[in-house]
Design a protein around this motif. Sequence first.
Motif, PDB file in Angstrom:
ATOM      1  N   VAL A   1      22.709  21.299  34.934  1.00  0.00           N
ATOM      2  CA  VAL A   1      21.770  22.352  34.556  1.00  0.00           C
ATOM      3  C   VAL A   1      21.344  22.043  33.118  1.00  0.00           C
ATOM      4  O   VAL A   1      22.183  21.967  32.220  1.00  0.00           O
ATOM      5  CB  VAL A   1      22.426  23.744  34.648  1.00  0.00           C
ATOM      6  CG1 VAL A   1      21.422  24.830  34.305  1.00  0.00           C
ATOM      7  CG2 VAL A   1      23.025  23.962  36.034  1.00  0.00           C
ATOM      8  N   TRP A   2      20.044  21.864  32.910  1.00  0.00           N
ATOM      9  CA  TRP A   2      19.503  21.386  31.638  1.00  0.00           C
ATOM     10  C   TRP A   2      18.361  22.284  31.198  1.00  0.00           C
ATOM     11  O   TRP A   2      17.470  22.601  32.003  1.00  0.00           O
ATOM     12  CB  TRP A   2      19.007  19.954  31.810  1.00  0.00           C
ATOM     13  CG  TRP A   2      18.149  19.425  30.721  1.00  0.00           C
ATOM     14  CD1 TRP A   2      16.785  19.293  30.753  1.00  0.00           C
ATOM     15  CD2 TRP A   2      18.555  18.939  29.451  1.00  0.00           C
ATOM     16  NE1 TRP A   2      16.345  18.752  29.576  1.00  0.00           N
ATOM     17  CE2 TRP A   2      17.412  18.532  28.754  1.00  0.00           C
ATOM     18  CE3 TRP A   2      19.808  18.821  28.821  1.00  0.00           C
ATOM     19  CZ2 TRP A   2      17.453  18.005  27.465  1.00  0.00           C
ATOM     20  CZ3 TRP A   2      19.845  18.295  27.536  1.00  0.00           C
ATOM     21  CH2 TRP A   2      18.692  17.892  26.877  1.00  0.00           C
ATOM     22  N   VAL A   3      18.378  22.722  29.961  1.00  0.00           N
ATOM     23  CA  VAL A   3      17.271  23.491  29.402  1.00  0.00           C
ATOM     24  C   VAL A   3      16.584  22.626  28.343  1.00  0.00           C
ATOM     25  O   VAL A   3      17.190  22.284  27.327  1.00  0.00           O
ATOM     26  CB  VAL A   3      17.730  24.865  28.850  1.00  0.00           C
ATOM     27  CG1 VAL A   3      18.790  24.755  27.793  1.00  0.00           C
ATOM     28  CG2 VAL A   3      16.561  25.676  28.343  1.00  0.00           C
ATOM     29  N   PRO A   4      15.329  22.191  28.611  1.00  0.00           N
ATOM     30  CA  PRO A   4      14.640  21.280  27.704  1.00  0.00           C
ATOM     31  C   PRO A   4      13.948  22.021  26.549  1.00  0.00           C
ATOM     32  O   PRO A   4      12.729  21.937  26.383  1.00  0.00           O
ATOM     33  CB  PRO A   4      13.627  20.583  28.623  1.00  0.00           C
ATOM     34  CG  PRO A   4      13.293  21.629  29.635  1.00  0.00           C
ATOM     35  CD  PRO A   4      14.570  22.414  29.841  1.00  0.00           C
ATOM     36  N   HIS A   5      14.722  22.769  25.805  1.00  0.00           N
ATOM     37  CA  HIS A   5      14.185  23.532  24.677  1.00  0.00           C
ATOM     38  C   HIS A   5      15.115  23.344  23.475  1.00  0.00           C
ATOM     39  O   HIS A   5      16.334  23.247  23.642  1.00  0.00           O
ATOM     40  CB  HIS A   5      14.076  25.011  25.022  1.00  0.00           C
ATOM     41  CG  HIS A   5      13.153  25.306  26.152  1.00  0.00           C
ATOM     42  ND1 HIS A   5      11.786  25.307  26.012  1.00  0.00           N
ATOM     43  CD2 HIS A   5      13.403  25.594  27.455  1.00  0.00           C
ATOM     44  CE1 HIS A   5      11.222  25.589  27.181  1.00  0.00           C
ATOM     45  NE2 HIS A   5      12.191  25.759  28.072  1.00  0.00           N
ATOM     46  N   ALA A   6      14.556  23.349  22.282  1.00  0.00           N
ATOM     47  CA  ALA A   6      15.336  23.136  21.056  1.00  0.00           C
ATOM     48  C   ALA A   6      16.031  24.405  20.568  1.00  0.00           C
ATOM     49  O   ALA A   6      16.734  24.368  19.561  1.00  0.00           O
ATOM     50  CB  ALA A   6      14.427  22.594  19.954  1.00  0.00           C
ATOM     51  N   THR A   7      15.840  25.512  21.285  1.00  0.00           N
ATOM     52  CA  THR A   7      16.385  26.782  20.799  1.00  0.00           C
ATOM     53  C   THR A   7      17.083  27.585  21.899  1.00  0.00           C
ATOM     54  O   THR A   7      17.110  28.815  21.851  1.00  0.00           O
ATOM     55  CB  THR A   7      15.264  27.644  20.190  1.00  0.00           C
ATOM     56  OG1 THR A   7      14.253  27.858  21.186  1.00  0.00           O
ATOM     57  CG2 THR A   7      14.658  26.997  18.963  1.00  0.00           C
ATOM     58  N   ALA A   8      17.658  26.896  22.878  1.00  0.00           N
ATOM     59  CA  ALA A   8      18.372  27.597  23.954  1.00  0.00           C
ATOM     60  C   ALA A   8      19.527  26.725  24.413  1.00  0.00           C
ATOM     61  O   ALA A   8      19.564  25.524  24.128  1.00  0.00           O
ATOM     62  CB  ALA A   8      17.436  27.904  25.120  1.00  0.00           C
ATOM     63  N   GLY A   9      20.461  27.324  25.126  1.00  0.00           N
ATOM     64  CA  GLY A   9      21.613  26.573  25.618  1.00  0.00           C
ATOM     65  C   GLY A   9      22.053  27.068  26.980  1.00  0.00           C
ATOM     66  O   GLY A   9      21.537  28.063  27.500  1.00  0.00           O
ATOM     67  N   ILE A  10      23.012  26.353  27.560  1.00  0.00           N
ATOM     68  CA  ILE A  10      23.588  26.698  28.854  1.00  0.00           C
ATOM     69  C   ILE A  10      25.084  26.925  28.649  1.00  0.00           C
ATOM     70  O   ILE A  10      25.768  26.080  28.079  1.00  0.00           O
ATOM     71  CB  ILE A  10      23.368  25.571  29.891  1.00  0.00           C
ATOM     72  CG1 ILE A  10      21.879  25.279  30.078  1.00  0.00           C
ATOM     73  CG2 ILE A  10      24.048  25.924  31.206  1.00  0.00           C
ATOM     74  CD1 ILE A  10      21.086  26.399  30.738  1.00  0.00           C
ATOM     75  N   ALA A  11      25.569  28.073  29.112  1.00  0.00           N
ATOM     76  CA  ALA A  11      26.995  28.401  28.970  1.00  0.00           C
ATOM     77  C   ALA A  11      27.577  28.778  30.325  1.00  0.00           C
ATOM     78  O   ALA A  11      26.884  29.326  31.178  1.00  0.00           O
ATOM     79  CB  ALA A  11      27.174  29.565  28.000  1.00  0.00           C
ATOM     80  N   VAL A  12      28.844  28.474  30.508  1.00  0.00           N
ATOM     81  CA  VAL A  12      29.593  28.962  31.660  1.00  0.00           C
ATOM     82  C   VAL A  12      30.467  30.092  31.117  1.00  0.00           C
ATOM     83  O   VAL A  12      31.338  29.868  30.271  1.00  0.00           O
ATOM     84  CB  VAL A  12      30.442  27.846  32.305  1.00  0.00           C
ATOM     85  CG1 VAL A  12      31.284  28.405  33.442  1.00  0.00           C
ATOM     86  CG2 VAL A  12      29.538  26.724  32.803  1.00  0.00           C
ATOM     87  N   ILE A  13      30.177  31.317  31.572  1.00  0.00           N
ATOM     88  CA  ILE A  13      30.803  32.499  30.998  1.00  0.00           C
ATOM     89  C   ILE A  13      30.864  33.610  32.050  1.00  0.00           C
ATOM     90  O   ILE A  13      30.075  33.616  32.995  1.00  0.00           O
ATOM     91  CB  ILE A  13      30.008  32.981  29.746  1.00  0.00           C
ATOM     92  CG1 ILE A  13      30.715  34.121  29.025  1.00  0.00           C
ATOM     93  CG2 ILE A  13      28.574  33.303  30.103  1.00  0.00           C
ATOM     94  CD1 ILE A  13      30.055  34.511  27.703  1.00  0.00           C
ATOM     95  N   GLU A  14      31.778  34.529  31.882  1.00  0.00           N
ATOM     96  CA  GLU A  14      31.813  35.724  32.726  1.00  0.00           C
ATOM     97  C   GLU A  14      30.639  36.622  32.334  1.00  0.00           C
ATOM     98  O   GLU A  14      30.317  36.755  31.150  1.00  0.00           O
ATOM     99  CB  GLU A  14      33.125  36.476  32.499  1.00  0.00           C
ATOM    100  CG  GLU A  14      33.220  37.767  33.283  1.00  0.00           C
ATOM    101  CD  GLU A  14      34.499  38.531  33.008  1.00  0.00           C
ATOM    102  OE1 GLU A  14      34.770  39.484  33.759  1.00  0.00           O
ATOM    103  OE2 GLU A  14      35.228  38.196  32.058  1.00  0.00           O
ATOM    104  N   THR A  15      30.012  37.228  33.322  1.00  0.00           N
ATOM    105  CA  THR A  15      28.922  38.168  33.040  1.00  0.00           C
ATOM    106  C   THR A  15      29.226  39.507  33.685  1.00  0.00           C
ATOM    107  O   THR A  15      30.059  39.612  34.581  1.00  0.00           O
ATOM    108  CB  THR A  15      27.574  37.651  33.595  1.00  0.00           C
ATOM    109  OG1 THR A  15      27.705  37.466  35.006  1.00  0.00           O
ATOM    110  CG2 THR A  15      27.152  36.354  32.932  1.00  0.00           C
ATOM    111  N   GLY A  16      28.548  40.538  33.217  1.00  0.00           N
ATOM    112  CA  GLY A  16      28.651  41.850  33.837  1.00  0.00           C
ATOM    113  C   GLY A  16      29.809  42.702  33.375  1.00  0.00           C
ATOM    114  O   GLY A  16      29.860  43.881  33.687  1.00  0.00           O
TER     115      GLY A  16
END
Length: 135
Positions: free
Chosen positions: A39-54
């Motif tokens: 999973v890749w976000v091609p932006h200089a100001t965002a990231g991808i995290a694996v985290i609990e949500t909710g």
Amino acid sequence: METTEIEVRTGGREVVHDLTGECEQFLSSVGAAAGLLNVWVPHATAGIAVIETGAGSDDDLLAALRDLLPADDRWRHKHGSHGHGRDHVLPALIPPSTTVPVVDGRLALGTWQSICLVDTNVDNHTRNVRLSYLS
């Protein structure tokens, strides 16, 4: 390799957006069996995290990022909204990609883990995310 790009509307606010459902749909659409999902976000100001949500962890992450990277005048990178330079530092802490094993066509995530787009840049309201499956 199978790949697609999805669009995520983040609006003009900081967001932890759960991508897990979109990732599962993509794997199903390509008939995934065993392999890796990147999973890749091609932006200089965002990231991808694996985290609990909710359960508040997503809000806690945004609060921690505000503490670590305050939107103030310390940043040399000055264009954009006030304190926008912090958004360009974010990918050093939350990388722009992650890779998750795929077993029997399913993401091998832990019970409470979700794949999330983390975006603190209020100037961009839409993000692209590339999903790539390698069997």
